[in-house]
Design an enzyme around this catalytic site. Structure first.
Site, PDB file in Angstrom:
ATOM      1  N   TRP A  45       0.820  -1.208   0.000  1.00  0.00           N
ATOM      2  CA  TRP A  45       0.000   0.000   0.000  1.00  0.00           C
ATOM      3  C   TRP A  45       0.851   1.254   0.000  1.00  0.00           C
ATOM      4  CZ3 TRP A  45      -4.052  -1.698  -1.943  1.00  0.00           C
ATOM      5  CH2 TRP A  45      -4.590  -2.926  -1.563  1.00  0.00           C
ATOM      6  N   ASP A  50      -0.929   6.489   6.701  1.00  0.00           N
ATOM      7  CA  ASP A  50      -2.055   5.586   6.464  1.00  0.00           C
ATOM      8  C   ASP A  50      -2.083   4.619   7.644  1.00  0.00           C
ATOM      9  OD1 ASP A  50      -3.744   3.522   5.720  1.00  0.00           O
ATOM     10  OD2 ASP A  50      -2.820   3.178   3.763  1.00  0.00           O
ATOM     11  N   LYS A  99     -11.299  -2.316   8.386  1.00  0.00           N
ATOM     12  CA  LYS A  99     -10.427  -3.277   9.051  1.00  0.00           C
ATOM     13  C   LYS A  99     -10.674  -3.329  10.559  1.00  0.00           C
ATOM     14  CE  LYS A  99      -6.927  -2.478   5.525  1.00  0.00           C
ATOM     15  NZ  LYS A  99      -7.024  -3.776   4.850  1.00  0.00           N
TER      16      LYS A  99
END
Length: 363
Positions: free
Chosen positions: A101, A171, A195
């Site tokens: 990511w 992030d 999540k």
């Protein structure tokens, strides 16, 4: 079939208490005679849901007054573009690449300016966090970017990088609200909620007010300007209304559990159970350097693909779902977010011990 132990990396397990409350309110929320799914986002009832969610999040994380909380759409992946569009004033940014990511965020930033990969752990399949104490930070960098917890590879920054005075952007999708955080160390913290907080479809951005300006890159769409959403209180357009409602319930659930300090203790306890077994096991082994292990995502392997596949199949039959590792890594991965009970981890370890005993010939 009853509830399974869901070890999915996301969309992931939610607190049963929250799901039951939402189920009870499905047809009639708080005497309105309608579901939140059906409610106008301009209504007084929905404004109260939104305001309460923000208030509870601010209390949980101790967010200072000079930071805005934005409830947005597009997931974390849209932030890969939104961040450089809004923050890349000098068209320069430094990226620390510790997984898929962060790599994708870096690649997206390269479209908008000069993105510099100042550190990476790609040389060892992202199985560790590089030393970030003295990085070659660019003098004209607008920000330094990290993915704080790596969902796929199971690593976590235990110490934030030395950005040498530059704005830190993080992030935090897969570690959001899993432990206390000092918001003042960041310019922007953001994460997809699917999540650890709520259903897919919401991304929360916590951003320092001085970073919210009209001065965005030329051509930045109205919907991708932080100022658009900050000025409208996250209601410029129809928000992901039901998702925010569930997030608000999770915030309240977290407060009832004792807040983020209590969650950190629980998460450390759960992770220790699994990591201790992996360290002792003759069949299974963890894939991450010990000092960089995540409390949320635990990847492990047997070393043999056919045995990994057998484990995943038998685990599923025993009620342990979504243990197959990410396609880029293989093996297995147990995501043990806030809502995963300790009992789930204990039962998983008991199953792993049984599997190891039954497959001794592979040792």
């Amino acid at each position: 079939m009853g509830r399974v132990y869901n070890f999915s990396a996301g969309p992931a397990v939610l607190p049963e208490e929250v799901l039951k409350e939402a189920a009870a309110e499905m047809l009639d929320y708080n005497g309105t005679g309608m579901s939140v799914m059906e409610m106008s986002h301009r209504s007084k009832a929905y404004q109260e849901i939104l305001d309460t969610a923000e208030k509870d999040l601010r209390e949980l994380v101790n967010i200072p007054d000079n930071y805005k909380v934005l409830f947005l759409q597009g997931g974390a992946s849209q932030q890969f573009a939104m961040i450089p569009m809004n923050l890349m004033k000098n068209k320069v940014a430094d990226y620390i690449i510790t997984g898929q990511w962060a790599k994708k965020a870096y690649q997206e930033a390269c479209i908008y300016g000069k993105a510099n990969p100042v550190a990476s752990s790609a040389d060892e399949t992202f199985s560790y966090i590089p030393d970030c104490s003295d990085l070659p930070i660019s003098e004209d960098a607008d920000y330094v970017y990290i993915c704080e917890n790596n969902t796929i590879y199971g690593t976590k920054f235990k110490t934030l990088p030395n950005t040498k005075g530059k704005t830190l952007v993080a992030d935090v999708s897969s570690c959001f609200l899993s432990e206390p955080v000092d918001v003042t160390k960041y310019g922007v913290i953001y994460g997809g909620v699917q999540k650890n907080i709520g259903p897919a479809g919401v991304v929360i951005v916590i951003i320092r007010e001085d970073l919210i300006t009209e001065d965005t890159l030329p051509g930045t769409p109205t919907m991708l300007k932080y100022k658009t959403h900050a000025d409208a209180g996250s209601l410029y357009n129809t928000p992901p209304a039901y998702g925010i409602y569930i997030c608000g319930k999770v915030f309240q659930w977290l407060k009832k559990q004792g807040g983020l300090a209590a969650m950190k203790e629980r998460n450390e306890e759960k992770a220790k159970i699994l990591y201790d077994f992996l360290d002792e096991s003759e069949l299974f082994r963890g894939t991450v350097r010990k000092e960089d292990r995540s409390l949320m995502n635990v990847p492990f392997v047997t070393g043999r693909e056919e045995l990994d596949a057998k484990f995943v199949k038998e685990a599923k039959a025993a009620g342990f779902e979504n243990l197959k590792g990410h396609r880029t890594v293989g093996g297995m991965r147990a995501s043990i977010y806030n809502a995963m009970p300790k009992e789930g981890v204990e039962k998983l370890v008991a199953f792993m011990k049984k599997f190891e005993e039954e497959n001794k010939e592979n040792l």
